[in-house]
Design an enzyme around this catalytic site. Structure first.
Site, PDB file in Angstrom:
ATOM      1  N   ILE A  35     -23.093 -14.031 -44.603  1.00  0.00           N
ATOM      2  CA  ILE A  35     -23.866 -13.055 -44.126  1.00  0.00           C
ATOM      3  C   ILE A  35     -23.757 -12.005 -44.968  1.00  0.00           C
ATOM      4  CG2 ILE A  35     -24.518 -11.488 -41.979  1.00  0.00           C
ATOM      5  CD1 ILE A  35     -23.413 -13.809 -40.236  1.00  0.00           C
ATOM      6  N   ALA A  66     -21.537  -7.857 -35.944  1.00  0.00           N
ATOM      7  CA  ALA A  66     -20.547  -9.133 -36.101  1.00  0.00           C
ATOM      8  C   ALA A  66     -19.729  -9.563 -34.967  1.00  0.00           C
ATOM      9  CB  ALA A  66     -19.772  -8.722 -37.104  1.00  0.00           C
ATOM     10  N   ARG A  67     -18.933  -8.520 -34.477  1.00  0.00           N
ATOM     11  CA  ARG A  67     -18.037  -8.764 -33.447  1.00  0.00           C
ATOM     12  C   ARG A  67     -17.422  -7.585 -32.816  1.00  0.00           C
ATOM     13  NH1 ARG A  67     -20.140 -13.036 -32.731  1.00  0.00           N
ATOM     14  NH2 ARG A  67     -19.154 -15.142 -32.406  1.00  0.00           N
ATOM     15  N   ASP A 103     -13.022  -7.199 -48.761  1.00  0.00           N
ATOM     16  CA  ASP A 103     -12.982  -8.498 -48.065  1.00  0.00           C
ATOM     17  C   ASP A 103     -11.764  -8.852 -48.975  1.00  0.00           C
ATOM     18  OD1 ASP A 103     -12.672 -11.061 -47.374  1.00  0.00           O
ATOM     19  OD2 ASP A 103     -14.762 -11.429 -47.018  1.00  0.00           O
ATOM     20  N   GLU A 137     -18.868  -7.734 -23.203  1.00  0.00           N
ATOM     21  CA  GLU A 137     -20.294  -7.985 -23.105  1.00  0.00           C
ATOM     22  C   GLU A 137     -20.393  -8.648 -21.800  1.00  0.00           C
ATOM     23  OE1 GLU A 137     -21.475 -10.331 -26.454  1.00  0.00           O
ATOM     24  OE2 GLU A 137     -20.587  -8.815 -27.865  1.00  0.00           O
ATOM     25  N   HIS A 175     -26.909  -8.623 -28.358  1.00  0.00           N
ATOM     26  CA  HIS A 175     -26.086  -9.924 -29.194  1.00  0.00           C
ATOM     27  C   HIS A 175     -27.140 -10.725 -29.619  1.00  0.00           C
ATOM     28  CE1 HIS A 175     -22.052 -11.730 -29.721  1.00  0.00           C
ATOM     29  NE2 HIS A 175     -22.903 -12.362 -30.802  1.00  0.00           N
ATOM     30  N   LEU A 176     -28.388 -10.164 -30.240  1.00  0.00           N
ATOM     31  CA  LEU A 176     -29.465 -10.947 -30.844  1.00  0.00           C
ATOM     32  C   LEU A 176     -29.579 -11.266 -32.118  1.00  0.00           C
ATOM     33  CD1 LEU A 176     -32.334  -9.293 -28.848  1.00  0.00           C
ATOM     34  CD2 LEU A 176     -31.013 -11.155 -28.273  1.00  0.00           C
ATOM     35  N   ASP A 188     -24.912  -4.463 -32.032  1.00  0.00           N
ATOM     36  CA  ASP A 188     -25.562  -5.725 -31.318  1.00  0.00           C
ATOM     37  C   ASP A 188     -24.483  -6.568 -30.662  1.00  0.00           C
ATOM     38  OD1 ASP A 188     -27.667  -7.593 -30.801  1.00  0.00           O
ATOM     39  OD2 ASP A 188     -26.466  -8.932 -32.195  1.00  0.00           O
TER      40      ASP A 188
END
Length: 356
Positions: free
Chosen positions: A178, A257-258, A197, A287, A306-307, A282
């Site tokens: 992603i 992401a999370r 990263d 949640e 969360h779409l 998102d």
């Protein structure tokens, strides 16, 4: 004849799994059992000892019967389910990470667990970019205000004006499938892209024209920050009160992401003070977020449920990749995307943890 469970939901229907496996294994003699879990009409959550699952252990055990292969999206493959399904030889999960499976229990049972890396990479990347642009240019807020009859011409005042991606430094936390797509699109917009990263390939980064750096340096230099990492013990709350203050005043922060990647506690005050210019989310620490969630009342916040991965292409791709893993198993081959490769012996045979 091999019995297969196609356990889908209202995003990836069971029939999508059935059709994909018939296409991937045209000569196989298969009989199918099907199950439809209630997600996304009912939010996923913890079930037994797994998380992000849908349905119950009892429903799954009934659906499984004597199936040897399970093609699954959200059903809860807990320790109990794995122990009580002695014929099971493969759990093929149509998700980027098999968080609805007790992988340790599957490994003890000698059952390979497969996953679908990159299934929603294009969808999630496009969504992140959409959130980024919406936050930078106040698109949702101005739309809502105009529908209420308010013409916000003052957004042209320099203190309210948005920023462009062209020439702007954007920081990406995470550089997998992603993050890589997001980086390439940002470069096409003319952004200078920073990446944090620890596992990123420097040669790939150089080829993509991005700059690898530390998290602290990225936060200090980025007008926009977008998260694209997985949650691990090392990345949980990697953005927190200590390092969020490093962001330049007015920075835009995007998380598709999370939720666990961030400590959401400092964000309302940062938004009210203007230190954080806008926030686009998102994903959430809880949640769905509760009605009294502090960010509901904070300024310049965009929220979506969360779409990011919700495209028809994602569903088709996930079913096809999952079916390909099962087809390899049916041919006696080792599937490509296995999360617990230790179940295979030197000859590549799995299922040695319990009798056939």
């Amino acid at each position: 004849m091999t019995e297969v469970l196609a356990s889908g939901d209202h995003f990836i229907a069971p029939q999508l799994f059935v059709d994909a496996l018939r296409a991937a294994a045209p000569g196989a003699e298969l009989t199918f059992r099907t199950q439809t879990t209630p997600w996304p009409h009912t939010p996923f959550g913890p079930v037994g000892n797994v998380k992000e699952a849908s349905g119950t252990e009892e429903e799954l055990l009934e659906a499984l019967g004597d199936a040897e292969i399970a093609l699954v999206q959200m059903a809860p493959f807990t320790d109990r389910v794995i122990r009580e399904a002695p014929n099971l030889k493969l759990i093929a999960v149509a998700r980027g990470g098999p968080v609805n499976v007790d992988v340790e229990a599957a490994t003890r049972a000698g059952i390979p667990v497969t996953f679908t890396p990159g299934r929603n990479a294009a969808a999630a990347a496009e969504f992140a970019l959409g959130l980024m642009l919406a936050a930078m240019r106040r698109i949702p807020a101005s739309d809502a205000e105009l529908k209420k009859g308010t013409w916000r011409g003052d957004y042209y005042a320099i203190e309210n004006a948005g920023i462009e991606l062209d020439g702007t430094t954007v920081g990406l936390v995470g550089y997998g499938a992603i993050g890589g797509i997001v980086a390439r699109v940002l470069r096409a917009f003319g952004s200078h892209v920073l990446v944090h990263d620890p596992y990123a390939d420097p040669a790939r980064a150089a080829a993509d024209g991005v700059e690898l750096t530390s998290l602290e340096d990225l936060l200090r230099r980025s007008a926009v920050v977008s998260l694209h990492a997985r949650v691990t013990p090392e990345t949980r709350h990697m953005l927190n009160a200590d390092n969020l203050k490093l962001l330049p005043r007015g920075a835009v922060l995007v998380n598709s992401a999370r939720g666990e990647l961030m400590d959401y506690g400092p964000l309302p005050d940062m938004l009210r003070s203007g230190h954080l210019g806008a926030l686009a989310l998102d994903v959430y620490d809880v949640e769905p977020p509760p009605a009294d969630w502090p960010l509901h009342g904070a300024p310049n916040v965009i929220t979506t449920p969360h779409l990011a991965g919700a495209t028809r292409q994602t569903a088709d791709r996930a079913a096809a990749v999952t079916a390909a893993q099962a087809a390899a198993h049916l041919r006696g081959e080792r599937p490509e995307f296995v999360v617990n490769p230790q179940v295979f012996d030197a000859e590549g045979t799995a299922g040695q943890g319990r009798s056939s």
